[in-house]
Scaffold this motif. Structure first.
Motif, PDB file in Angstrom:
ATOM      1  N   LEU A  77      30.636  25.522  50.602  1.00  0.00           N
ATOM      2  CA  LEU A  77      31.984  25.415  50.049  1.00  0.00           C
ATOM      3  C   LEU A  77      33.034  25.324  51.157  1.00  0.00           C
ATOM      4  O   LEU A  77      34.023  24.593  51.033  1.00  0.00           O
ATOM      5  CB  LEU A  77      32.287  26.603  49.130  1.00  0.00           C
ATOM      6  N   VAL A 112      33.058  21.821  52.373  1.00  0.00           N
ATOM      7  CA  VAL A 112      33.781  20.941  51.456  1.00  0.00           C
ATOM      8  C   VAL A 112      35.288  21.097  51.641  1.00  0.00           C
ATOM      9  O   VAL A 112      36.039  20.110  51.640  1.00  0.00           O
ATOM     10  CB  VAL A 112      33.380  21.244  49.995  1.00  0.00           C
ATOM     11  N   ASN A 148      30.916  21.767  44.121  1.00  0.00           N
ATOM     12  CA  ASN A 148      31.482  21.135  45.307  1.00  0.00           C
ATOM     13  C   ASN A 148      32.428  20.002  44.927  1.00  0.00           C
ATOM     14  O   ASN A 148      33.505  19.839  45.508  1.00  0.00           O
ATOM     15  CB  ASN A 148      30.360  20.594  46.197  1.00  0.00           C
TER      16      ASN A 148
END
Length: 287
Positions: A4, A7, A61
């Protein structure tokens, strides 16, 4: 570093890079929209499409990436509201393309704009001759604003010293047969008056009217459900007679108000002519 976090970093980096590319491309490529509308529209659309087919990547995501692209432009727009310098960085300056009737070639090159493209934009604004233009400016959103030369500006009542009544915004007074009583009362009119006005134009009741709008002068525009209905002939005649009667009353008032003896007699003479015209018409109004 978690997936995460990766991302998040990639999302922020992507926004900054896309902003740089949009500024590099110039205003003409994003005409009619802001930089952020252009960037966010493409990016969120791309992420959404990938969300459908990119099954090898977690849905969370994709959702986080879309959230980043939605939230950061909002934050940037809030900063722009508070900081003029920041707006200059993100949006740039308007660019003058024509000044004092002369094309600024360097500014055209700066915006990657050809003369042909500029002429297309000018013609879309009804400017076919460059000799009519004093100034043309490419705005931050890519639109071109144009100012005519002073001698070609339209004449206004102020230019000739004429005093005109200040006009307020028109109000919608009927939608789908329903009377907007608040809008009507704010202009000082009643439902009974409005009913009389729409009947002059062929309606029998409010339910016959799809849409009606009134301006500050009391003029009523209506659109009927049945567009084939026409104003009854008898009402057309009575309306003409009422207008003539009003003109006669105005002439009489003018004759009473003026101190000029010649003008007073002229007004009285025209008022008598209007009176005679009404007498001549009276036998035909009910036919």
């Amino acid at each position: 570093m978690t997936e995460l976090e990766t991302v998040l970093i990639r999302g922020v980096t992507g926004i900054l890079f896309m902003l740089f590319l949009a500024r590099l491309m110039g205003k003409k490529h994003i005409r009619d929209m802001t930089f952020y509308e252009y960037i966010v529209g493409i990016s969120i659309g791309s992420i959404s499409a990938e969300l459908t087919f990119g099954t090898e990547v977690r849905m969370s995501n994709f959702l986080l990436g879309m959230l980043i692209w939605a939230i950061i432009p909002i934050i940037i727009s809030k900063i722009e509201l508070k900081s003029f310098r920041f707006r200059i960085v993100t949006e740039g300056h308007p660019t003058i393309l024509i000044k004092n009737g002369k094309i600024l070639e360097e500014n055209l090159k700066k915006e990657n704009l050809t003369v042909d493209e500029m002429m297309i934009s000018l013609r879309q604004k009804d400017f076919f001759k460059l000799s009519d233009i004093e100034t043309a400016v490419m705005e931050k959103n890519g639109q071109i604003s144009v100012m005519k030369k002073s001698e070609l500006q339209p004449l206004t009542p102020k230019d000739i010293g004429k005093i005109v009544e200040r006009e307020r915004e028109p109000r919608i007074v009927i939608i789908d047969g329903n009377v907007m009583e608040r809008s009507l009362s704010e202009y000082g009119y009643t439902k009974e008056w409005l009913l009389g006005e729409i009947m002059k134009q062929g309606a029998k009741s409010f339910s016959d009217v799809f849409f009606a709008q009134i301006d500050s002068m009391g003029n009523v525009y209506i659109d009927l459900y049945n567009d084939t209905i026409k104003m009854p002939q008898i009402k057309q005649k009575l309306l003409v007679a009422a207008n003539i009667k009003q003109l006669q009353a105005n002439l009489v008032n003018f004759s009473l108000q003026t101190e000029n003896a010649t003008a007073k007699e002229m007004y009285k003479g025209y008022a008598k002519q209007m009176d005679k015209l009404l007498d001549d018409m009276s036998g035909y109004l009910k036919e």
